[in-house]
Motif scaffolding. Sequence first.
Motif, PDB file in Angstrom:
ATOM      1  N   MET A   8       0.847  -1.175   0.000  1.00  0.00           N
ATOM      2  CA  MET A   8       0.000   0.000   0.000  1.00  0.00           C
ATOM      3  C   MET A   8       0.891   1.237   0.000  1.00  0.00           C
ATOM      4  O   MET A   8       2.001   1.215   0.540  1.00  0.00           O
ATOM      5  CB  MET A   8      -0.907   0.018   1.233  1.00  0.00           C
ATOM      6  CG  MET A   8      -1.761  -1.239   1.414  1.00  0.00           C
ATOM      7  SD  MET A   8      -2.888  -1.536   0.041  1.00  0.00           S
ATOM      8  CE  MET A   8      -4.104  -0.244   0.310  1.00  0.00           C
ATOM      9  N   ASN A  37      -6.909   3.900  -3.411  1.00  0.00           N
ATOM     10  CA  ASN A  37      -6.329   2.654  -2.916  1.00  0.00           C
ATOM     11  C   ASN A  37      -5.046   2.261  -3.661  1.00  0.00           C
ATOM     12  O   ASN A  37      -4.828   1.093  -3.994  1.00  0.00           O
ATOM     13  CB  ASN A  37      -7.365   1.528  -3.034  1.00  0.00           C
ATOM     14  CG  ASN A  37      -7.134   0.416  -2.031  1.00  0.00           C
ATOM     15  OD1 ASN A  37      -6.631   0.651  -0.934  1.00  0.00           O
ATOM     16  ND2 ASN A  37      -7.494  -0.796  -2.399  1.00  0.00           N
ATOM     17  N   CYS A  65     -13.445  -5.285  -7.414  1.00  0.00           N
ATOM     18  CA  CYS A  65     -12.179  -4.966  -8.064  1.00  0.00           C
ATOM     19  C   CYS A  65     -11.998  -5.960  -9.211  1.00  0.00           C
ATOM     20  O   CYS A  65     -11.771  -7.141  -9.000  1.00  0.00           O
ATOM     21  CB  CYS A  65     -11.018  -5.068  -7.081  1.00  0.00           C
ATOM     22  SG  CYS A  65      -9.442  -4.574  -7.819  1.00  0.00           S
ATOM     23  N   ASP A 232     -11.489   7.990   7.503  1.00  0.00           N
ATOM     24  CA  ASP A 232     -10.752   6.858   6.949  1.00  0.00           C
ATOM     25  C   ASP A 232      -9.251   7.073   7.102  1.00  0.00           C
ATOM     26  O   ASP A 232      -8.502   6.146   7.399  1.00  0.00           O
ATOM     27  CB  ASP A 232     -11.116   6.692   5.473  1.00  0.00           C
ATOM     28  CG  ASP A 232     -10.608   5.385   4.881  1.00  0.00           C
ATOM     29  OD1 ASP A 232     -10.399   4.429   5.651  1.00  0.00           O
ATOM     30  OD2 ASP A 232     -10.422   5.333   3.664  1.00  0.00           O
ATOM     31  N   ASP A 247     -11.750  -3.434   5.773  1.00  0.00           N
ATOM     32  CA  ASP A 247     -12.546  -2.561   4.922  1.00  0.00           C
ATOM     33  C   ASP A 247     -14.012  -2.942   5.052  1.00  0.00           C
ATOM     34  O   ASP A 247     -14.382  -3.809   5.833  1.00  0.00           O
ATOM     35  CB  ASP A 247     -12.045  -2.622   3.473  1.00  0.00           C
ATOM     36  CG  ASP A 247     -12.124  -4.005   2.876  1.00  0.00           C
ATOM     37  OD1 ASP A 247     -12.987  -4.781   3.333  1.00  0.00           O
ATOM     38  OD2 ASP A 247     -11.354  -4.301   1.947  1.00  0.00           O
ATOM     39  N   ARG A 253      -7.206  -5.018   5.386  1.00  0.00           N
ATOM     40  CA  ARG A 253      -6.780  -4.163   4.286  1.00  0.00           C
ATOM     41  C   ARG A 253      -5.408  -4.542   3.755  1.00  0.00           C
ATOM     42  O   ARG A 253      -5.183  -4.634   2.560  1.00  0.00           O
ATOM     43  CB  ARG A 253      -6.796  -2.702   4.723  1.00  0.00           C
ATOM     44  CG  ARG A 253      -6.145  -1.786   3.708  1.00  0.00           C
ATOM     45  CD  ARG A 253      -6.446  -0.337   3.982  1.00  0.00           C
ATOM     46  NE  ARG A 253      -7.770  -0.009   3.495  1.00  0.00           N
ATOM     47  CZ  ARG A 253      -8.304   1.199   3.631  1.00  0.00           C
ATOM     48  NH1 ARG A 253      -7.651   2.129   4.266  1.00  0.00           N
ATOM     49  NH2 ARG A 253      -9.502   1.453   3.161  1.00  0.00           N
ATOM     50  N   SER A 257      -4.611  -6.407   0.079  1.00  0.00           N
ATOM     51  CA  SER A 257      -3.854  -5.771  -0.990  1.00  0.00           C
ATOM     52  C   SER A 257      -2.942  -6.760  -1.704  1.00  0.00           C
ATOM     53  O   SER A 257      -2.619  -6.567  -2.869  1.00  0.00           O
ATOM     54  CB  SER A 257      -3.023  -4.613  -0.434  1.00  0.00           C
ATOM     55  OG  SER A 257      -1.952  -5.097   0.346  1.00  0.00           O
ATOM     56  N   THR A 266     -12.877  -0.508  -0.925  1.00  0.00           N
ATOM     57  CA  THR A 266     -12.120   0.461  -0.145  1.00  0.00           C
ATOM     58  C   THR A 266     -13.037   1.278   0.746  1.00  0.00           C
ATOM     59  O   THR A 266     -14.003   1.865   0.283  1.00  0.00           O
ATOM     60  CB  THR A 266     -11.367   1.421  -1.090  1.00  0.00           C
ATOM     61  OG1 THR A 266     -10.623   0.640  -2.004  1.00  0.00           O
ATOM     62  CG2 THR A 266     -10.443   2.328  -0.300  1.00  0.00           C
ATOM     63  N   ARG A 269     -13.948   5.534   0.009  1.00  0.00           N
ATOM     64  CA  ARG A 269     -14.138   5.836  -1.407  1.00  0.00           C
ATOM     65  C   ARG A 269     -15.404   5.195  -1.936  1.00  0.00           C
ATOM     66  O   ARG A 269     -16.108   5.767  -2.766  1.00  0.00           O
ATOM     67  CB  ARG A 269     -12.936   5.351  -2.228  1.00  0.00           C
ATOM     68  CG  ARG A 269     -12.905   5.938  -3.601  1.00  0.00           C
ATOM     69  CD  ARG A 269     -11.624   5.576  -4.320  1.00  0.00           C
ATOM     70  NE  ARG A 269     -11.730   4.285  -4.968  1.00  0.00           N
ATOM     71  CZ  ARG A 269     -12.292   4.100  -6.172  1.00  0.00           C
ATOM     72  NH1 ARG A 269     -12.822   5.122  -6.802  1.00  0.00           N
ATOM     73  NH2 ARG A 269     -12.322   2.920  -6.739  1.00  0.00           N
TER      74      ARG A 269
END
Length: 276
Positions: A8, A37, A65, A232, A247, A253, A257, A266, A269
């Motif tokens: 990240m 993200n 995603c 956040d 999340d 998180r 990733s 995310t 967002r």
Amino acid sequence: DPPGEVMMFNELDPEHPAVKYLFTRGYDIEKLMIRWNLMYCTYAIRKYSPANNRIVIPIYQNKICIGWQCRYVGDLNWKEAGVAKSYTMPGLQKRYVLYNHDVAFTQPFIVITEGPTSCWSTWPFGVALLGKQAAIPQQKLIIQQASEEKKPIILLLDGDAVYDSIRLYKSLKPHAKGGICRVVLPQDKDPGDYIANPEELWNIVITQAKEEKINLPINTYSDKLSYEEKADAKAMAANDNTSRITDVSGHDRRTASRDLLPNVLTLGRRNALIKF
């Protein structure tokens, strides 16, 4: 699948080349992390080897995603260098994809850009085609959303994409019940060049839209983080110092990733809705 080992952006050292590159271009790393993200590929697996040492931009659609696009760290004369600026996940059918689809389609108008970095300058209204041309399925997505609610359509392609912009304008105009405006930028500019001063870009957009008798429901533009986004950011900071957070889908998180990239949602967002 993720392209390999990823980190990240908030895990990278501030002196990391990718962080420094985005910072020198005027990007706010905190906003990029919260809204988009962003990740960085430290080691790409063999079948995705071009992703190595590139910025990883996850692509979400319908809260899933569905893939990613990687961006080279730096700016070159792409034709002379023989290096691709972007590398999209093989197998991703871009003709069915609009980057930032989920957030932009909740807004009162739609801004169409070429790539993710241009889209970052048009938050939360922008979608990106992931290229200069809009495929028929992409156009259908835009038309369906814009026509149902009579939303204005703003074409904001790069300044040198005159032909592509005109062609897309002609294709969408008969279906644009809320109106359509083709914004003209200087030939050597793209929306991403205005990231350090988004108000200048939006003054151009609003002015040229008015010339087409389109009054966008904004008088001024603010790129400040919303209350939800700030919350956040605090959660992510706490995660760095204490423990991991999850999340909205319940995934860890940091683990997500690397191992669960296609299923990540995310926090912040996904729930973003700008009110006027």
